[in-house]
Design a protein around this motif. Structure first.
Motif, PDB file in Angstrom:
ATOM      1  N   TYR A  86       0.932  -1.087  -0.029  1.00 38.98           N
ATOM      2  CA  TYR A  86       0.222  -0.003  -0.117  1.00 38.98           C
ATOM      3  C   TYR A  86       0.811   1.196   0.050  1.00 38.98           C
ATOM      4  CZ  TYR A  86      -3.176  -3.580   1.320  1.00 38.98           C
ATOM      5  OH  TYR A  86      -3.800  -4.994   1.377  1.00 38.98           O
ATOM      6  N   GLY A  87       2.022   1.284   0.777  1.00 36.75           N
ATOM      7  CA  GLY A  87       2.899   2.268   0.752  1.00 36.75           C
ATOM      8  C   GLY A  87       3.233   2.746  -0.441  1.00 36.75           C
ATOM      9  N   THR A  88       4.360   1.577  -1.282  1.00 37.44           N
ATOM     10  CA  THR A  88       4.819   1.996  -2.422  1.00 37.44           C
ATOM     11  C   THR A  88       3.958   2.139  -3.492  1.00 37.44           C
ATOM     12  OG1 THR A  88       6.674   0.493  -1.824  1.00 37.44           O
ATOM     13  CG2 THR A  88       6.486   0.855  -4.149  1.00 37.44           C
ATOM     14  N   GLY A  89       2.490   1.253  -3.350  1.00 29.23           N
ATOM     15  CA  GLY A  89       1.648   1.506  -4.372  1.00 29.23           C
ATOM     16  C   GLY A  89       1.181   2.934  -4.545  1.00 29.23           C
ATOM     17  N   GLN A  90       0.744   3.528  -3.285  1.00 32.51           N
ATOM     18  CA  GLN A  90       0.163   4.913  -3.371  1.00 32.51           C
ATOM     19  C   GLN A  90       1.269   5.997  -3.448  1.00 32.51           C
ATOM     20  OE1 GLN A  90      -2.665   5.910  -0.177  1.00 32.51           O
ATOM     21  NE2 GLN A  90      -1.858   8.063  -0.124  1.00 32.51           N
ATOM     22  N   SER A  91       2.493   5.785  -2.835  1.00 38.18           N
ATOM     23  CA  SER A  91       3.480   6.881  -3.084  1.00 38.18           C
ATOM     24  C   SER A  91       4.088   7.146  -4.509  1.00 38.18           C
ATOM     25  CB  SER A  91       4.310   6.786  -1.810  1.00 38.18           C
ATOM     26  OG  SER A  91       5.010   5.782  -1.964  1.00 38.18           O
ATOM     27  N   THR A  92       4.051   5.809  -5.236  1.00 38.36           N
ATOM     28  CA  THR A  92       4.765   5.840  -6.441  1.00 38.36           C
ATOM     29  C   THR A  92       3.828   6.570  -7.613  1.00 38.36           C
ATOM     30  OG1 THR A  92       5.975   3.634  -6.094  1.00 38.36           O
ATOM     31  CG2 THR A  92       5.590   4.119  -8.166  1.00 38.36           C
ATOM     32  N   LEU A  93       2.594   6.270  -7.413  1.00 41.54           N
ATOM     33  CA  LEU A  93       1.729   7.048  -8.232  1.00 41.54           C
ATOM     34  C   LEU A  93       1.840   8.716  -7.706  1.00 41.54           C
ATOM     35  CD1 LEU A  93      -1.200   4.662  -8.884  1.00 41.54           C
ATOM     36  CD2 LEU A  93       0.962   4.761  -9.988  1.00 41.54           C
ATOM     37  N   ASP A  94       1.781   8.792  -6.470  1.00 43.03           N
ATOM     38  CA  ASP A  94       1.798  10.291  -6.105  1.00 43.03           C
ATOM     39  C   ASP A  94       2.928  10.932  -6.643  1.00 43.03           C
ATOM     40  OD1 ASP A  94       1.696  12.440  -4.597  1.00 43.03           O
ATOM     41  OD2 ASP A  94       2.104  11.787  -2.586  1.00 43.03           O
ATOM     42  N   GLY A  95       4.107  10.260  -6.590  1.00 41.78           N
ATOM     43  CA  GLY A  95       5.294  10.935  -7.396  1.00 41.78           C
ATOM     44  C   GLY A  95       5.291  11.034  -8.715  1.00 41.78           C
ATOM     45  N   ILE A  96       4.666  10.342  -9.399  1.00 40.25           N
ATOM     46  CA  ILE A  96       4.690  10.349 -10.881  1.00 40.25           C
ATOM     47  C   ILE A  96       3.508  11.484 -11.041  1.00 40.25           C
ATOM     48  CG2 ILE A  96       3.419   9.155 -12.936  1.00 40.25           C
ATOM     49  CD1 ILE A  96       4.581   6.439 -11.655  1.00 40.25           C
ATOM     50  N   MET A  97       2.281  11.445 -10.436  1.00 41.28           N
ATOM     51  CA  MET A  97       1.378  12.620 -10.652  1.00 41.28           C
ATOM     52  C   MET A  97       1.958  13.907 -10.096  1.00 41.28           C
ATOM     53  SD  MET A  97      -2.166  10.781  -9.805  1.00 41.28           S
ATOM     54  CE  MET A  97      -1.718  10.377  -7.946  1.00 41.28           C
ATOM     55  N   ARG A  98       2.728  13.916  -9.110  1.00 40.17           N
ATOM     56  CA  ARG A  98       3.312  15.345  -8.728  1.00 40.17           C
ATOM     57  C   ARG A  98       4.408  15.873  -9.816  1.00 40.17           C
ATOM     58  NH1 ARG A  98       4.352  15.908  -2.343  1.00 40.17           N
ATOM     59  NH2 ARG A  98       2.942  14.379  -1.394  1.00 40.17           N
ATOM     60  N   ALA A  99       5.041  14.839 -10.453  1.00 46.23           N
ATOM     61  CA  ALA A  99       6.325  15.168 -11.186  1.00 46.23           C
ATOM     62  C   ALA A  99       5.658  15.633 -12.469  1.00 46.23           C
ATOM     63  CB  ALA A  99       7.138  14.076 -11.236  1.00 46.23           C
ATOM     64  N   THR A 100       4.421  15.105 -12.913  1.00 47.99           N
ATOM     65  CA  THR A 100       4.022  15.220 -14.279  1.00 47.99           C
ATOM     66  C   THR A 100       2.534  15.963 -14.531  1.00 47.99           C
ATOM     67  OG1 THR A 100       3.007  12.869 -14.473  1.00 47.99           O
ATOM     68  CG2 THR A 100       5.340  13.236 -15.235  1.00 47.99           C
ATOM     69  N   ASN A 101       1.900  15.564 -13.508  1.00 50.62           N
ATOM     70  CA  ASN A 101       0.424  15.888 -13.575  1.00 50.62           C
ATOM     71  C   ASN A 101      -0.196  15.056 -14.575  1.00 50.62           C
ATOM     72  OD1 ASN A 101      -1.969  17.097 -12.482  1.00 50.62           O
ATOM     73  ND2 ASN A 101      -1.723  18.943 -14.050  1.00 50.62           N
ATOM     74  N   THR A 102       0.408  13.948 -14.933  1.00 51.54           N
ATOM     75  CA  THR A 102      -0.207  13.216 -16.145  1.00 51.54           C
ATOM     76  C   THR A 102      -1.723  12.656 -15.653  1.00 51.54           C
ATOM     77  OG1 THR A 102       0.345  11.879 -17.736  1.00 51.54           O
ATOM     78  CG2 THR A 102       0.657  11.072 -15.656  1.00 51.54           C
TER      79      THR A 102
END
Ligand code: ADE
Length: 422
Positions: free
Chosen positions: A190-206
């Motif tokens: 749950y940690g890696t799952g959520q925070s990885t997508l969080d990082g991708i979204m913060r960095a790209t707003n994709t």
């Protein structure tokens, strides 16, 4: 009392750091319960802890518990990109922890900081990736005699410890906290799952909905990323080398394909394998224009960065924070996040406090076990006792107001008898 020895970016950030740590602490009820318990019992009195961990607010809450338990604590960063300079300052000023960490330091400084932490003369070591234990054995063997043991937090670190043990190089007991159910079933998933997508979204707003996300590796971390990406409406393609994991992914309804195929269809790539060169020249050569590359494995070796550099005719640094664009000879653009390092800690804030509570409570209880009379004495890699994990889960459930059943005496007998048949 003066401040402990330290090397942090700016002590003036301490107030902001303290606010951040106190916010994290609100979501960490198990650690709060342990702090109360340890403040009375002082199980770490006289213990010197040398830690190499991500310098985050969540780590700070753990270290405050160790301090309350009586330990002296020194901390170096386990990754220069994830260091929160305000948290580092607060740890020195408000929590009495000797911190050697500044965001963005180079490799030389990184190891200088690890060596500075070892100067504490550790009784216990806390590692996240095995760099501290490796440095201790290779560069500071004179300190090994006083080390009673330690714990390791990541899959990558545990692998390295097993290699050290197999070669007879490991001189004290190391507890594989990563292998505890109370760690990997929650933190990795749950940690890696959520925070990885969080990082991708913060960095790209994709927008993830409708995109094809390629997840390389279907361990607990990969499962978490794949599940969360699917939950956001993405089509998920999993790549694997392990047939059992690949079968599991297939039966969970994910498309499974080799990277050579996935590379042609992916919009976003996440590597979480723990191995090197997962995305390499032959894959980079067929990426779609605009493909986004992110790594959430411990080291920045999963995407072949040298190959990317070689293939690119131009690099546009920081098209957004933590997003560098590489332009290839035919005009295709490839976006690399967080320099290929852990995207969840480089471009976001790592796992949320609510899940680090489980991992770090497991570590805090392990530290008390390692400092006590019934600790393991054999050098090698040890498991976290199941009773200790049950204690973490019980405290977590209590904090959520969840009650569970208790075995009756007859049920207990039944489980311990081999005589009743069909
Ligand atoms: N590893 C992953 N997330 C983390 C966090 N928030 N703090 C410390 N270590 C972590």
């Amino acid at each position: 009392m003066g401040l402990p020895p330290h090397d942090v970016a700016d002590l003036a950030l301490a107030d902001a750091g303290r606010t951040r740590v106190e916010w994290a602490e609100r979501a960490m009820p198990v650690l709060r319960a342990l702090r109360e318990r340890f403040t009375d019992a002082r199980p770490l009195a006289g213990v010197n802890v040398a830690a190499c961990m991500h310098v985050t607010a969540e780590t700070a809450v753990l270290l405050a518990v160790l301090r309350a338990a009586g330990a002296e604590v020194a901390l170096a960063a386990s990754n220069p990109l994830s260091t929160q300079d305000d948290t580092a300052a607060a740890l020195v000023q408000a929590y009495g922890v000797s911190v050697f960490a500044r965001a963005g330091v180079d490799r030389e400084e990184y190891y200088r900081h690890i060596n500075a932490v070892l100067d504490i003369g550790p009784t216990l070591v806390f590692d996240d990736g095995c760099d501290l234990v490796g440095t201790l054995h290779t560069e500071r063997p004179e300190l090994l005699g006083s080390v009673r043991g330690g714990c390791e937090q990541t899959t990558t670190g545990v692998l390295r410890l097993h290699q050290m043990a197999a070669e007879g190089a490991l001189t004290f007991p190391m507890v594989a906290v990563n292998e505890a159910d109370t760690k990997h079933m929650f933190d990795n998933r749950y940690g890696t799952g959520q925070s990885t997508l969080d990082g991708i979204m913060r960095a790209t707003n994709t927008l993830l909905a409708g995109k094809t996300i390629v997840v390389a590796g279907f361990g607990y971390c990969g499962k978490g990323v794949a599940e969360r990406a699917r939950g956001m409406g993405a089509r998920v393609v999993v790549t694997e080398v392990d047939p059992v994991a690949a079968l599991d992914a297939t039966m969970q309804g994910f498309t499974v394909a080799p990277m050579s195929v996935a590379a042609q269809v992916g919009d976003v790539f996440v590597t979480v394998t723990g191995n090197r060169d997962v995305i390499r020249a032959e894959h980079l050569a067929v990426l779609k224009d605009g493909a986004i590359l992110a790594n959430s494995g411990h080291f920045d070796v999963e995407i072949d960065l040298a190959a990317l550099d070689e293939l690119a005719v131009r690099r546009n640094p920081e098209v957004r924070p933590q997003a560098d664009e590489y332009v290839l000879a035919d005009g295709r653009r490839v976006v690399l996040l967080a320099e290929g390092r852990l995207v969840n800690l480089g471009a976001a804030e790592g796992h949320p406090a609510g899940v680090m509570d489980m991992s770090f409570s497991t570590q805090a209880l392990t530290a008390a076990w390692l400092a006590g009379e019934d600790r393991p004495s054999e050098p090698g890699v040890h498991d976290v006792p199941y009773g200790l994990q049950g204690e973490v889960a019980r405290l977590a459930l209590a904090s959520m107001g969840v009650e569970i059943d208790v075995l009756t005496a007859e049920q207990q007998d039944y489980l311990h008898s081999w005589k009743p048949g069909s």
